[in-house]
Write a protein that holds these residues in place. Structure first.
Motif, PDB file in Angstrom:
ATOM      1  N   LYS A  36       0.834  -1.211   0.000  1.00 40.41           N
ATOM      2  CA  LYS A  36       0.000   0.000   0.000  1.00 40.41           C
ATOM      3  C   LYS A  36       0.866   1.257   0.000  1.00 40.41           C
ATOM      4  CE  LYS A  36      -4.133  -1.902   2.162  1.00 40.41           C
ATOM      5  NZ  LYS A  36      -4.989  -1.933   3.346  1.00 40.41           N
ATOM      6  N   VAL A  37       1.919   1.247   0.799  1.00 44.32           N
ATOM      7  CA  VAL A  37       2.829   2.393   0.844  1.00 44.32           C
ATOM      8  C   VAL A  37       3.489   2.585  -0.520  1.00 44.32           C
ATOM      9  CG1 VAL A  37       4.984   3.268   1.850  1.00 44.32           C
ATOM     10  CG2 VAL A  37       3.238   2.241   3.333  1.00 44.32           C
ATOM     11  N   LEU A  38       3.940   1.507  -1.126  1.00 44.05           N
ATOM     12  CA  LEU A  38       4.583   1.604  -2.445  1.00 44.05           C
ATOM     13  C   LEU A  38       3.615   2.121  -3.503  1.00 44.05           C
ATOM     14  CD1 LEU A  38       6.724  -1.661  -2.437  1.00 44.05           C
ATOM     15  CD2 LEU A  38       7.532   0.697  -2.213  1.00 44.05           C
ATOM     16  N   ARG A  39       2.366   1.670  -3.454  1.00 51.04           N
ATOM     17  CA  ARG A  39       1.354   2.171  -4.402  1.00 51.04           C
ATOM     18  C   ARG A  39       1.135   3.668  -4.201  1.00 51.04           C
ATOM     19  NH1 ARG A  39      -2.420  -2.957  -3.336  1.00 51.04           N
ATOM     20  NH2 ARG A  39      -1.603  -4.339  -4.954  1.00 51.04           N
ATOM     21  N   TYR A  40       1.093   4.084  -2.951  1.00 54.98           N
ATOM     22  CA  TYR A  40       0.911   5.502  -2.641  1.00 54.98           C
ATOM     23  C   TYR A  40       2.077   6.319  -3.203  1.00 54.98           C
ATOM     24  CZ  TYR A  40       0.425   9.823  -0.002  1.00 54.98           C
ATOM     25  OH  TYR A  40       0.309  11.142   0.355  1.00 54.98           O
ATOM     26  N   ILE A  41       3.276   5.846  -3.006  1.00 62.58           N
ATOM     27  CA  ILE A  41       4.469   6.555  -3.521  1.00 62.58           C
ATOM     28  C   ILE A  41       4.416   6.620  -5.049  1.00 62.58           C
ATOM     29  CG2 ILE A  41       6.989   6.402  -3.772  1.00 62.58           C
ATOM     30  CD1 ILE A  41       7.019   5.194  -0.904  1.00 62.58           C
ATOM     31  N   ARG A  42       3.999   5.537  -5.678  1.00 67.26           N
ATOM     32  CA  ARG A  42       3.876   5.515  -7.147  1.00 67.26           C
ATOM     33  C   ARG A  42       2.885   6.563  -7.619  1.00 67.26           C
ATOM     34  NH1 ARG A  42       1.722   0.152  -9.587  1.00 67.26           N
ATOM     35  NH2 ARG A  42      -0.138   0.992  -8.624  1.00 67.26           N
TER      36      ARG A  42
END
Length: 115
Positions: A105-111
Motif C-alpha cells: 500500500k505504501v509503495l502504491r501511494y508513492i507511485r
C-alpha cells in the motif's frame, strides 16, 4: 551443464566469502570438510556440489540462481535492476502477509505521488 563456466562460479563463491570477511577455514569448519576442498571448489579443481552451493547462498543471503548466473556462458551478469528486484523480494519475504500488504500500500501511494 555445459552452459555454466565453473571457473566463474568459483570466483563468485570466493568473492562472496571474501566480501563478507570469511576465511576458507571458517567455511571448511562449517561444512565439515578440508580447507583444500574449499580452495579447490573456488578454483574449479573440484566439483561443486549442492550442499556447498546452498551453504554459500544461505550464509551470504543470496540466491543459488544468482551464484549460478555468475557462471552462465553467453550471458552477461544480471543487470542492476534484476539484482535490486531479487533483493527487494528477499527482504519482502521476511515479512508476514499482513505486513507485506501494508508495504505494498505504501509503495502504491508513492507511485501515485510520482504521477
Amino acid at each position: 551443464m555445459k552452459n555454466y563456466n565453473f571457473d566463474k562460479i568459483g570466483e563468485e563463491l570466493k568473492r562472496l566469502r571474501t566480501e563478507h570477511s570469511y576465511t576458507q577455514e571458517q567455511v571448511a569448519e562449517d561444512l565439515g570438510c578440508t580447507i583444500s576442498f574449499i580452495s579447490n571448489i573456488e578454483n574449479n579443481r573440484a566439483k561443486l556440489n549442492l550442499r556447498v552451493l546452498t551453504y554459500y547462498a544461505e550464509l551470504f543471503h543470496v540466491t543459488v540462481d544468482s551464484i549460478l548466473n555468475a557462471g552462465r556462458e553467453g550471458k552477461k551478469q544480471r543487470d542492476v535492476s534484476e539484482v535490486l528486484d531479487t533483493e527487494v523480494l528477499d527482504i519482502l519475504h521476511q515479512f508476514s502477509a499482513e505486513e507485506q500488504e501494508r508495504i505494498l500500500k505504501v509503495l502504491r501511494y508513492i507511485r501515485e505521488l510520482k504521477g
